[in-house]
Design a protein around this motif. Structure first.
Motif, PDB file in Angstrom:
ATOM      1  N   ILE A  24      43.449  38.271  39.298  1.00  0.00           N
ATOM      2  CA  ILE A  24      42.135  38.302  39.949  1.00  0.00           C
ATOM      3  C   ILE A  24      42.213  39.149  41.220  1.00  0.00           C
ATOM      4  O   ILE A  24      43.172  39.065  41.994  1.00  0.00           O
ATOM      5  CB  ILE A  24      41.682  36.878  40.284  1.00  0.00           C
ATOM      6  CG1 ILE A  24      41.598  36.055  39.001  1.00  0.00           C
ATOM      7  CG2 ILE A  24      40.350  36.867  40.992  1.00  0.00           C
ATOM      8  CD1 ILE A  24      41.329  34.599  39.240  1.00  0.00           C
ATOM      9  N   GLY A  25      41.180  39.963  41.406  1.00  0.00           N
ATOM     10  CA  GLY A  25      41.126  40.800  42.599  1.00  0.00           C
ATOM     11  C   GLY A  25      39.704  41.191  42.922  1.00  0.00           C
ATOM     12  O   GLY A  25      38.752  40.474  42.582  1.00  0.00           O
ATOM     13  N   GLU A  26      39.552  42.360  43.556  1.00  0.00           N
ATOM     14  CA  GLU A  26      38.227  42.830  43.968  1.00  0.00           C
ATOM     15  C   GLU A  26      38.126  44.305  43.680  1.00  0.00           C
ATOM     16  O   GLU A  26      39.093  45.072  43.833  1.00  0.00           O
ATOM     17  CB  GLU A  26      38.028  42.562  45.455  1.00  0.00           C
ATOM     18  CG  GLU A  26      36.647  42.971  45.975  1.00  0.00           C
ATOM     19  CD  GLU A  26      36.487  42.707  47.460  1.00  0.00           C
ATOM     20  OE1 GLU A  26      35.702  43.426  48.102  1.00  0.00           O
ATOM     21  OE2 GLU A  26      37.167  41.786  47.963  1.00  0.00           O
ATOM     22  N   SER A  27      36.924  44.740  43.289  1.00  0.00           N
ATOM     23  CA  SER A  27      36.681  46.158  43.030  1.00  0.00           C
ATOM     24  C   SER A  27      35.251  46.486  43.437  1.00  0.00           C
ATOM     25  O   SER A  27      34.308  45.874  42.930  1.00  0.00           O
ATOM     26  CB  SER A  27      36.900  46.484  41.543  1.00  0.00           C
ATOM     27  OG  SER A  27      36.581  47.843  41.270  1.00  0.00           O
ATOM     28  N   ASN A  28      35.106  47.420  44.380  1.00  0.00           N
ATOM     29  CA  ASN A  28      33.787  47.832  44.866  1.00  0.00           C
ATOM     30  C   ASN A  28      32.950  46.647  45.328  1.00  0.00           C
ATOM     31  O   ASN A  28      31.752  46.564  45.083  1.00  0.00           O
ATOM     32  CB  ASN A  28      33.024  48.615  43.780  1.00  0.00           C
ATOM     33  CG  ASN A  28      33.722  49.885  43.377  1.00  0.00           C
ATOM     34  OD1 ASN A  28      34.347  50.560  44.222  1.00  0.00           O
ATOM     35  ND2 ASN A  28      33.645  50.226  42.102  1.00  0.00           N
ATOM     36  N   GLY A  29      33.604  45.710  46.007  1.00  0.00           N
ATOM     37  CA  GLY A  29      32.896  44.572  46.563  1.00  0.00           C
ATOM     38  C   GLY A  29      32.594  43.474  45.577  1.00  0.00           C
ATOM     39  O   GLY A  29      31.914  42.501  45.918  1.00  0.00           O
ATOM     40  N   ASN A  30      33.067  43.612  44.343  1.00  0.00           N
ATOM     41  CA  ASN A  30      32.828  42.604  43.309  1.00  0.00           C
ATOM     42  C   ASN A  30      34.153  41.990  42.854  1.00  0.00           C
ATOM     43  O   ASN A  30      35.202  42.656  42.857  1.00  0.00           O
ATOM     44  CB  ASN A  30      32.127  43.218  42.090  1.00  0.00           C
ATOM     45  CG  ASN A  30      30.760  43.789  42.421  1.00  0.00           C
ATOM     46  OD1 ASN A  30      29.951  43.135  43.094  1.00  0.00           O
ATOM     47  ND2 ASN A  30      30.498  45.018  41.971  1.00  0.00           N
ATOM     48  N   ALA A  31      34.087  40.716  42.511  1.00  0.00           N
ATOM     49  CA  ALA A  31      35.269  40.083  41.935  1.00  0.00           C
ATOM     50  C   ALA A  31      35.609  40.789  40.624  1.00  0.00           C
ATOM     51  O   ALA A  31      34.729  41.197  39.860  1.00  0.00           O
ATOM     52  CB  ALA A  31      35.009  38.599  41.698  1.00  0.00           C
ATOM     53  N   ALA A  32      36.893  40.944  40.370  1.00  0.00           N
ATOM     54  CA  ALA A  32      37.325  41.698  39.189  1.00  0.00           C
ATOM     55  C   ALA A  32      38.662  41.165  38.704  1.00  0.00           C
ATOM     56  O   ALA A  32      39.348  40.407  39.395  1.00  0.00           O
ATOM     57  CB  ALA A  32      37.418  43.188  39.515  1.00  0.00           C
ATOM     58  N   ILE A  33      39.021  41.583  37.499  1.00  0.00           N
ATOM     59  CA  ILE A  33      40.312  41.223  36.909  1.00  0.00           C
ATOM     60  C   ILE A  33      41.047  42.509  36.572  1.00  0.00           C
ATOM     61  O   ILE A  33      40.513  43.392  35.888  1.00  0.00           O
ATOM     62  CB  ILE A  33      40.127  40.367  35.645  1.00  0.00           C
ATOM     63  CG1 ILE A  33      39.462  39.025  35.985  1.00  0.00           C
ATOM     64  CG2 ILE A  33      41.446  40.120  34.937  1.00  0.00           C
ATOM     65  CD1 ILE A  33      39.170  38.156  34.776  1.00  0.00           C
ATOM     66  N   LEU A  34      42.261  42.604  37.045  1.00  0.00           N
ATOM     67  CA  LEU A  34      43.116  43.744  36.742  1.00  0.00           C
ATOM     68  C   LEU A  34      43.917  43.433  35.476  1.00  0.00           C
ATOM     69  O   LEU A  34      44.724  42.496  35.448  1.00  0.00           O
ATOM     70  CB  LEU A  34      44.074  44.023  37.906  1.00  0.00           C
ATOM     71  CG  LEU A  34      45.134  45.112  37.666  1.00  0.00           C
ATOM     72  CD1 LEU A  34      44.477  46.472  37.472  1.00  0.00           C
ATOM     73  CD2 LEU A  34      46.137  45.141  38.811  1.00  0.00           C
ATOM     74  N   ILE A  35      43.682  44.180  34.408  1.00  0.00           N
ATOM     75  CA  ILE A  35      44.379  43.952  33.146  1.00  0.00           C
ATOM     76  C   ILE A  35      45.849  44.345  33.322  1.00  0.00           C
ATOM     77  O   ILE A  35      46.168  45.475  33.686  1.00  0.00           O
ATOM     78  CB  ILE A  35      43.748  44.763  32.003  1.00  0.00           C
ATOM     79  CG1 ILE A  35      42.294  44.358  31.786  1.00  0.00           C
ATOM     80  CG2 ILE A  35      44.545  44.584  30.715  1.00  0.00           C
ATOM     81  CD1 ILE A  35      42.113  42.928  31.371  1.00  0.00           C
ATOM     82  N   GLU A  36      46.733  43.404  33.038  1.00  0.00           N
ATOM     83  CA  GLU A  36      48.161  43.663  33.176  1.00  0.00           C
ATOM     84  C   GLU A  36      48.886  43.724  31.830  1.00  0.00           C
ATOM     85  O   GLU A  36      49.834  44.477  31.680  1.00  0.00           O
ATOM     86  CB  GLU A  36      48.794  42.576  34.061  1.00  0.00           C
ATOM     87  CG  GLU A  36      48.262  42.597  35.494  1.00  0.00           C
ATOM     88  CD  GLU A  36      48.930  41.545  36.352  1.00  0.00           C
ATOM     89  OE1 GLU A  36      49.574  40.631  35.777  1.00  0.00           O
ATOM     90  OE2 GLU A  36      48.802  41.616  37.594  1.00  0.00           O
ATOM     91  N   THR A  37      48.439  42.924  30.871  1.00  0.00           N
ATOM     92  CA  THR A  37      49.033  42.971  29.531  1.00  0.00           C
ATOM     93  C   THR A  37      47.929  42.849  28.499  1.00  0.00           C
ATOM     94  O   THR A  37      46.923  42.165  28.713  1.00  0.00           O
ATOM     95  CB  THR A  37      50.054  41.830  29.302  1.00  0.00           C
ATOM     96  OG1 THR A  37      49.401  40.579  29.441  1.00  0.00           O
ATOM     97  CG2 THR A  37      51.205  41.932  30.294  1.00  0.00           C
TER      98      THR A  37
END
Length: 304
Positions: free
Chosen positions: A283-296
């Motif tokens: 879980i993280g942030e992208s352009n001021g929105n909560a986001a999920i960074l795909i890792e696998t």
């Protein structure tokens, strides 16, 4: 003038063999009919479904390999039996089905609500049993037509307990016989025999093989491209579960407005697509929105 036969050109013989029907092969002075295996498998499944529909939902059917036998021996194998004869062009002869009389009596009993128990042996069939036998014969003929898949449509033209009435077949005629054995309950060990006169099968040796043995049709690239473009525009739901807290029933019942449920969010969370596991990420942030960074990204099986 020499009357010795001319040598056969090897390439011409190979070409003729390549064109030979899959239905008929000549080897070591006898004939084999490979297509009968696939026909028999399909007919066994159809027979199973037909008998289950009559009121025997657990019955199974085993198919044995085709054997060669004389017509007289075949009749004795099901005596006292019931015989169905079918007119089935382009076969140059009839298709024959047979079973021992007790199997028919059991099927009639189950069809009318009984348990398939035989009260005793008798030679004559009642009117209701004769009508049932004719109906069963027509149904089995339809199943045979579906199993052949090559324009052979058996049409019932005779139902009899007397093999002498099966015209166009003589006692010494060679038949290719497939045995279908019923398994389960009161039908255990009962058999249905399907017979083809070998002369009739050789008469359609030039017929086309069944569709499932032909080469598959060529794929239209334009159609494939259109389908791919359409699939790429399909929208699917993507979801991620951030936390699954558990609390006691007592605490749940005592919750009030303003109470706080603590959450423990793991470093990696699952990502599902249309209900199936697709990936995991953080879980993280992208352009001021909560986001999920795909890792696998999950690896599915070959057919997924």
């Amino acid at each position: 003038m020499s009357l010795e036969p001319k040598p056969v050109d090897a390439s011409a013989k190979q070409a003729a063999d390549a064109k030979a029907s899959l239905l008929l092969r000549k080897a070591e002075g006898s004939y084999a009919f490979p297509v009968l295996d696939s026909v028999g498998n399909q007919f066994a499944r159809s027979l199973r479904d037909l008998i289950r529909a009559l009121g025997a939902p657990t019955v199974q059917i085993e198919r044995e390999a085709a054997v060669q036998m004389r017509f007289t021996d075949w009749c004795q194998a099901v005596s006292p039996g019931l015989f169905w004869r079918y007119h089935a062009p382009p076969l140059k002869g009839p298709v024959l089905l047979a079973t021992a009389r007790p199997l028919l009596l059991q099927l009639v009993d189950i069809f009318y609500g009984g348990k398939g128990q035989l009260a005793g042996e008798r030679e004559e069939l009642t009117d209701a049993e004769e009508r049932f036998a004719a109906r069963l014969g027509r149904d089995m003929g339809q199943q045979l037509a579906a199993a052949w898949k090559m324009g052979i449509e058996p049409e019932l033209d005779c139902v009899t307990s007397d093999p002498a009435k099966l015209a166009a077949v003589r006692g010494d005629d060679e038949l290719l016989v497939q045995r279908f054995t019923l398994r389960g309950g009161v039908f255990e060990g009962r058999t249905i025999l399907c017979a083809y006169p070998q002369a009739a099968l050789r008469g359609i040796a030039g017929a086309e093989p069944v569709p499932e043995m032909r080469d598959g049709p060529a794929i239209d690239p334009a159609w494939t491209a259109t389908l791919n473009r359409a699939l790429k525009t399909v929208r699917v739901p993507v979801r991620s579960v951030l936390a699954r807290p558990e609390i006691s029933l007592v605490k749940l019942l005592s919750l009030e407005v303003g109470d706080i449920i603590p959450l423990t969010i793991p470093r990696n969370v699952p990502v599902t697509v249309a209900g199936r596991s697709f990936a995991s990420g953080s879980i993280g942030e992208s352009n001021g929105n909560a986001a999920i960074l795909i890792e696998t990204v999950e690896k599915g099986s070959d057919d997924e």
